[in-house]
Design a protein around this motif. Structure first.
Motif, mmCIF file in Angstrom:
data_model
loop_
_atom_site.group_PDB
_atom_site.id
_atom_site.type_symbol
_atom_site.label_atom_id
_atom_site.label_comp_id
_atom_site.label_asym_id
_atom_site.label_seq_id
_atom_site.Cartn_x
_atom_site.Cartn_y
_atom_site.Cartn_z
ATOM 1 N N VAL A 37 61.212 32.042 -39.986
ATOM 2 C CA VAL A 37 61.526 30.849 -39.210
ATOM 3 C C VAL A 37 60.844 30.919 -37.852
ATOM 4 C CG1 VAL A 37 63.411 29.621 -38.029
ATOM 5 C CG2 VAL A 37 63.710 30.412 -40.396
ATOM 6 N N ARG A 38 60.799 32.108 -37.271
ATOM 7 C CA ARG A 38 60.141 32.270 -35.970
ATOM 8 C C ARG A 38 58.674 31.867 -36.044
ATOM 9 N NH1 ARG A 38 60.758 37.860 -32.774
ATOM 10 N NH2 ARG A 38 62.886 37.016 -32.684
ATOM 11 N N THR A 39 58.007 32.211 -37.156
ATOM 12 C CA THR A 39 56.598 31.837 -37.324
ATOM 13 C C THR A 39 56.436 30.322 -37.336
ATOM 14 O OG1 THR A 39 56.017 33.856 -38.521
ATOM 15 C CG2 THR A 39 54.617 31.947 -38.892
ATOM 16 N N LEU A 40 57.304 29.625 -38.086
ATOM 17 C CA LEU A 40 57.207 28.159 -38.122
ATOM 18 C C LEU A 40 57.502 27.554 -36.754
ATOM 19 C CD1 LEU A 40 58.753 27.168 -41.575
ATOM 20 C CD2 LEU A 40 56.362 27.485 -40.937
ATOM 21 N N ASP A 45 55.240 25.066 -31.896
ATOM 22 C CA ASP A 45 54.997 25.103 -30.453
ATOM 23 C C ASP A 45 53.517 24.919 -30.117
ATOM 24 O OD1 ASP A 45 57.662 25.480 -29.939
ATOM 25 O OD2 ASP A 45 57.522 27.655 -29.678
ATOM 26 N N VAL A 46 52.640 25.547 -30.905
ATOM 27 C CA VAL A 46 51.208 25.484 -30.597
ATOM 28 C C VAL A 46 50.533 24.290 -31.256
ATOM 29 C CG1 VAL A 46 51.074 27.986 -30.281
ATOM 30 C CG2 VAL A 46 50.554 26.990 -32.531
ATOM 31 N N GLY A 47 51.301 23.494 -31.973
ATOM 32 C CA GLY A 47 50.742 22.290 -32.583
ATOM 33 C C GLY A 47 49.993 22.529 -33.871
ATOM 34 N N LEU A 48 50.169 23.708 -34.481
ATOM 35 C CA LEU A 48 49.448 24.016 -35.718
ATOM 36 C C LEU A 48 50.077 23.301 -36.906
ATOM 37 C CD1 LEU A 48 47.200 25.614 -37.118
ATOM 38 C CD2 LEU A 48 48.782 27.542 -37.301
ATOM 39 N N VAL A 49 51.388 23.418 -37.048
ATOM 40 C CA VAL A 49 52.127 22.716 -38.103
ATOM 41 C C VAL A 49 53.421 22.193 -37.481
ATOM 42 C CG1 VAL A 49 53.191 22.814 -40.377
ATOM 43 C CG2 VAL A 49 51.218 24.271 -39.878
ATOM 44 N N ARG A 50 53.470 20.909 -37.283
ATOM 45 C CA ARG A 50 54.673 20.303 -36.714
ATOM 46 C C ARG A 50 55.412 19.539 -37.809
ATOM 47 N NH1 ARG A 50 51.818 18.584 -31.163
ATOM 48 N NH2 ARG A 50 52.530 20.332 -29.880
ATOM 49 N N PRO A 51 56.708 19.771 -37.944
ATOM 50 C CA PRO A 51 57.463 19.004 -38.941
ATOM 51 C C PRO A 51 57.378 17.523 -38.611
ATOM 52 C CG PRO A 51 58.944 20.195 -37.458
ATOM 53 C CD PRO A 51 57.559 20.692 -37.177
ATOM 54 N N SER A 52 57.166 16.730 -39.627
ATOM 55 C CA SER A 52 56.866 15.318 -39.386
ATOM 56 C C SER A 52 58.102 14.451 -39.249
ATOM 57 C CB SER A 52 55.984 14.776 -40.518
ATOM 58 O OG SER A 52 56.602 14.992 -41.763
ATOM 59 N N ILE A 86 41.834 27.679 -37.062
ATOM 60 C CA ILE A 86 42.478 27.008 -38.187
ATOM 61 C C ILE A 86 42.876 25.589 -37.792
ATOM 62 C CG2 ILE A 86 44.491 27.023 -39.712
ATOM 63 C CD1 ILE A 86 44.479 30.072 -39.523
ATOM 64 N N ALA A 87 43.466 25.460 -36.612
ATOM 65 C CA ALA A 87 43.889 24.137 -36.146
ATOM 66 C C ALA A 87 42.694 23.205 -36.015
ATOM 67 C CB ALA A 87 44.617 24.272 -34.814
ATOM 68 N N ARG A 88 41.577 23.724 -35.497
ATOM 69 C CA ARG A 88 40.381 22.889 -35.324
ATOM 70 C C ARG A 88 39.898 22.353 -36.658
ATOM 71 N NH1 ARG A 88 35.275 22.781 -35.975
ATOM 72 N NH2 ARG A 88 35.221 24.851 -36.949
ATOM 73 N N ILE A 89 39.872 23.226 -37.678
ATOM 74 C CA ILE A 89 39.392 22.805 -38.995
ATOM 75 C C ILE A 89 40.341 21.790 -39.617
ATOM 76 C CG2 ILE A 89 38.995 23.598 -41.363
ATOM 77 C CD1 ILE A 89 37.961 26.217 -40.201
ATOM 78 N N LEU A 90 41.643 22.061 -39.539
ATOM 79 C CA LEU A 90 42.616 21.175 -40.174
ATOM 80 C C LEU A 90 42.661 19.804 -39.513
ATOM 81 C CD1 LEU A 90 45.619 23.591 -40.881
ATOM 82 C CD2 LEU A 90 43.805 22.884 -42.433
#
Length: 281
Positions: A37-40, A45-52, A86-90
């Motif tokens: 959960v900490r990873t998510l 926080d860093v904007g990599l995967v934000r719950p929608s 990773i964020a840049r590519i996605l």
């Protein structure tokens, strides 16, 4: 940022966009994809995967697209890519998602192949640490001859394993390549042929010629461990008294087992060792 520490086990309705039961809470999403959960929370926080979305109670919920994005992140991370890259590519609208997936697949296959080679190498090293030989049973037979039995290594370990000389043997043998073993085998065959010729010619133990052959024999044994003249004398006795060794050497030349023992003993005496009282040292 407030964390969903007490979120419910199931997703509730998503605010504005979903009905009850739609989406996964952070705990369930973490369990599904195999991260903490900490990873998510960090990726959020860093904007990599934000719950929608959010439930009516205000808890984060991850949609199917969010979970798919997490899986893509995991693949890129497994390949050693930094999170920022990773964020840049996605998030690159010009990126070809299918092309990226194909590259990911190719890279993963390459990694699997490399890991499989590493596993094979580790297996060989484990076998080498036990028997002292990195050759497969098939390679052993190909190099040592059709009458070679790989099980002999286990018998040798049971008989001599545990002493300093066996430790030397396993260390040295584990470092030998197939080509090294072929060279040692060729030296052994050449020496056996010279020993058989000397035996048939009636070469007397203790003669200069016989002593030279004994030293060649001791040097060959020293390929595997440091063989002293006292140890060599003990080995000479074993050649004549052990049925297996006696049969082997008498098969090379009739009476050779006893002659080789006498030759080794005479050479040991020339170096100050009494074969009658020699010990393994």
């Amino acid at each position: 940022m407030t964390r969903d520490a007490d979120e419910p086990a199931t997703g509730g309705g998503r605010s504005g966009t979903g009905s009850a039961g739609e989406g996964l809470t952070v705990g369930r999403a973490a369990a599904l994809v195999g991260v903490s959960v900490r990873t998510l929370h960090h990726w959020d926080d860093v904007g990599l995967v934000r719950p929608s979305g959010r439930t009516f109670a205000g808890y984060r919920v991850y949609s199917a697209d969010d979970i798919a994005r997490i899986h893509r992140v995991l693949v890129y991370r497994e390949l050693g890519m930094p999170l920022a890259e990773i964020a840049r590519i996605l998030d690159d609208p010009a990126a070809d998602a299918r092309a990226h997936l194909r590259r990911q697949r190719d890279q993963l296959l390459e990694r699997i192949e490399r890991l499989e080679r590493m596993v094979t190498a580790v297996d060989r090293m484990l076998e080498a640490s036990r028997s002292g030989m990195r050759l497969t049973p098939e390679e052993q037979v190909a190099i040592f001859g059709d009458d070679w039995q790989p099980a002999w290594l286990e018998g040798a370990e049971q008989r001599w394993g545990g002493n300093e000389q066996w430790a030397q043997y396993t260390e040295r043998a584990a470092a030998m390549t197939a080509e090294d073993w072929r060279r040692v085998t060729a030296r052994t065959e050449e020496l056996n042929a010279d020993l058989a010729e000397a035996r048939r010619a009636g070469t007397a133990p203790g003669s200069a010629e016989a002593n030279a052959l004994a030293e060649r024999h001791r040097a060959l044994l020293s390929t595997y461990f440091d063989c002293t003249h006292a140890m060599h004398a003990c080995i000479g006795t074993m050649f004549a008294t052990d049925p297996g060794f006696a049969e082997h050497y008498d098969g090379v030349a009739p009476g050779m087992a006893a002659w080789l023992r006498d030759t080794i003993h005479a050479n040991a005496e020339a170096h100050g060792v009494d074969p009658a009282t020699a010990t393994w040292e």
